[in-house]
Design a protein around this motif. Structure first.
Motif, PDB file in Angstrom:
ATOM      1  N   ASP A  10      16.603 -10.368  32.709  1.00  0.00           N
ATOM      2  CA  ASP A  10      15.183 -10.513  32.408  1.00  0.00           C
ATOM      3  C   ASP A  10      15.011 -11.710  31.486  1.00  0.00           C
ATOM      4  N   HIS A  65      12.031 -10.803  36.155  1.00  0.00           N
ATOM      5  CA  HIS A  65      13.210 -10.025  36.562  1.00  0.00           C
ATOM      6  C   HIS A  65      13.847 -10.785  37.721  1.00  0.00           C
ATOM      7  N   HIS A  84      21.369  -2.141  35.148  1.00  0.00           N
ATOM      8  CA  HIS A  84      20.353  -3.190  35.273  1.00  0.00           C
ATOM      9  C   HIS A  84      21.046  -4.426  35.832  1.00  0.00           C
ATOM     10  N   GLN A 140      16.953  -9.049  28.503  1.00  0.00           N
ATOM     11  CA  GLN A 140      17.857  -7.985  28.956  1.00  0.00           C
ATOM     12  C   GLN A 140      18.890  -8.597  29.897  1.00  0.00           C
TER      13      GLN A 140
END
Length: 372
Positions: A279, A355, A275, A269
């Protein structure tokens, strides 16, 4: 004889003609009082002004015209509201509302509705940027909410330390915002957040909740539902899991200003407005992006799970989340590339990944612009 009968019939006018005549008389009086009379006075005043200016051969025409235009605009601003107020006339003993303008009761009803919608901020989520001197309590009071509502929506701890510039999502009413999962219903969601059977009606009555079917209250998977009065159920919060062998402290360190990749794998991601991190899905060790001091190492209840935060001493911080185990402790220092822990899937995670965030004075940067 027949002609005489016809004359007698036409002497008695039908009731519809009488009502129509009253209707025309009403509009004649109304237009005369509201339109003709004011304009006749206006014409007289204009004639008087023009005659005076003509006698003076335009000596005072410019200042008077300017003053007149200003006075006219001012008068319109003052008089216009009263023109549109409710006008009543005594007809058959009852006050009738003309021109379809709302009555006093209707006005108060719709005003009350508008106030409620305004208090709910149109059902929208407001983004609040923390200012200097603000606290969670003062922000909650500003929006008419309980502080718990802000804590739950933003996944904060019970006594969070807010940073200047930090963005908080502010819900329209007290309660919880829920993302619908497969198989969930209004009843099951309500019970999940402590609502009794009768209280579940609040979810249906909330004007900004949408349903696929307004009769069966069918929900769409993935939609967000506001739960007014809902309470987040407390869960057992695990503590950070530390490895039996920790990375030793590096002593005095200084940041280089550049960052190495903190893990190997694929980017599952990327960075986006919702966001603000990347990731990295894979396995193995998680490395320090740059030299710095460990200012947090342990479990984070807001969704990060096992996480480490490094302060690089130049206004920049990095965060590493969802680790399976931690291999550094708060207060120690690390060099660029030192092992911080192992990749995992703790906290709010759907699979093993890292993350990774880069923060510059509380602003979340795109890590892909800085990794080498």
């Amino acid at each position: 004889m027949k002609n005489q009968v016809k004359k007698e019939i036409w002497k008695e006018k039908p009731e519809i003609l009488v009502d129509f005549g009253d209707y025309l008389n009403f509009w004649h009086r109304y237009l005369k009082n509201r339109i003709y009379s004011p304009f006749s006075y206006f014409e007289k005043a204009k004639d008087w002004l023009v005659n005076g200016l003509y006698r003076q051969r335009g000596k005072y025409s410019r200042p008077i015209l300017h003053f007149g235009a200003i006075a006219l605009a001012f008068a319109v601003v003052l008089v216009a509201p009263s023109i549109f107020e409710r006008v009543t006339y005594e007809t058959d003993g009852s006050n009738r509302n003309v021109l379809g303008v709302a009555s006093a009761d209707e006005v108060s009803f719709y005003t009350m509705q508008a106030d409620e919608v305004r208090q709910m901020r149109g059902g929208e989520i407001t983004l609040h940027r923390v200012q200097e001197g603000e606290t969670l309590v003062s922000i909650a009071e500003q929006y008419g909410l309980q502080k718990e509502t802000i804590i739950w929506e933003n996944n904060l701890s019970d006594n969070p330390k807010l940073e200047i510039g930090q963005e908080l999502r502010i819900l329209p009413v007290d309660g919880i915002r829920h993302k619908v999962a497969k198989g969930e219903t209004v009843v099951t969601i309500g019970s999940k957040y402590g609502l009794k059977d009768a209280q579940v009606q609040a979810i249906v009555d909330f004007p900004f909740n949408d349903f696929l079917n307004n009769e069966t209250f069918e929900l769409a998977v993935g939609q967000y539902l506001m739960i007014p009065g809902g309470i987040r159920q407390r869960a057992i919060v695990p503590t950070g899991t530390f490895a039996s062998r920790l990375t030793p402290s590096a002593g005095t360190v200084s940041a280089t200003g550049g960052f190495v990749w903190p893990a190997s794998g694929i980017i599952s991601q990327g960075y986006s407005f919702y966001h603000k991190a990347i990731d990295i899905a894979g396995s193995g060790s998680i490395l320090a992006g740059d030299s710095g001091t460990v200012i947090a190492s342990g479990w984070d209840a807001s969704g990060y799970g096992n996480r480490v935060i490094l302060d690089h001493g130049n206004g920049t911080k990095t965060l590493y989340a969802h680790m399976s185990v931690l291999q550094v402790v708060e207060g120690q220092t690390v060099n660029k590339g030192d092992v911080l822990g192992q990749m995992g899937s703790t906290g709010r995670s759907t699979g093993r990944h890292l993350h990774f965030e880069i923060r510059q004075d509380s602003v979340l940067l795109n890590p892909l612009d800085y990794l080498k």
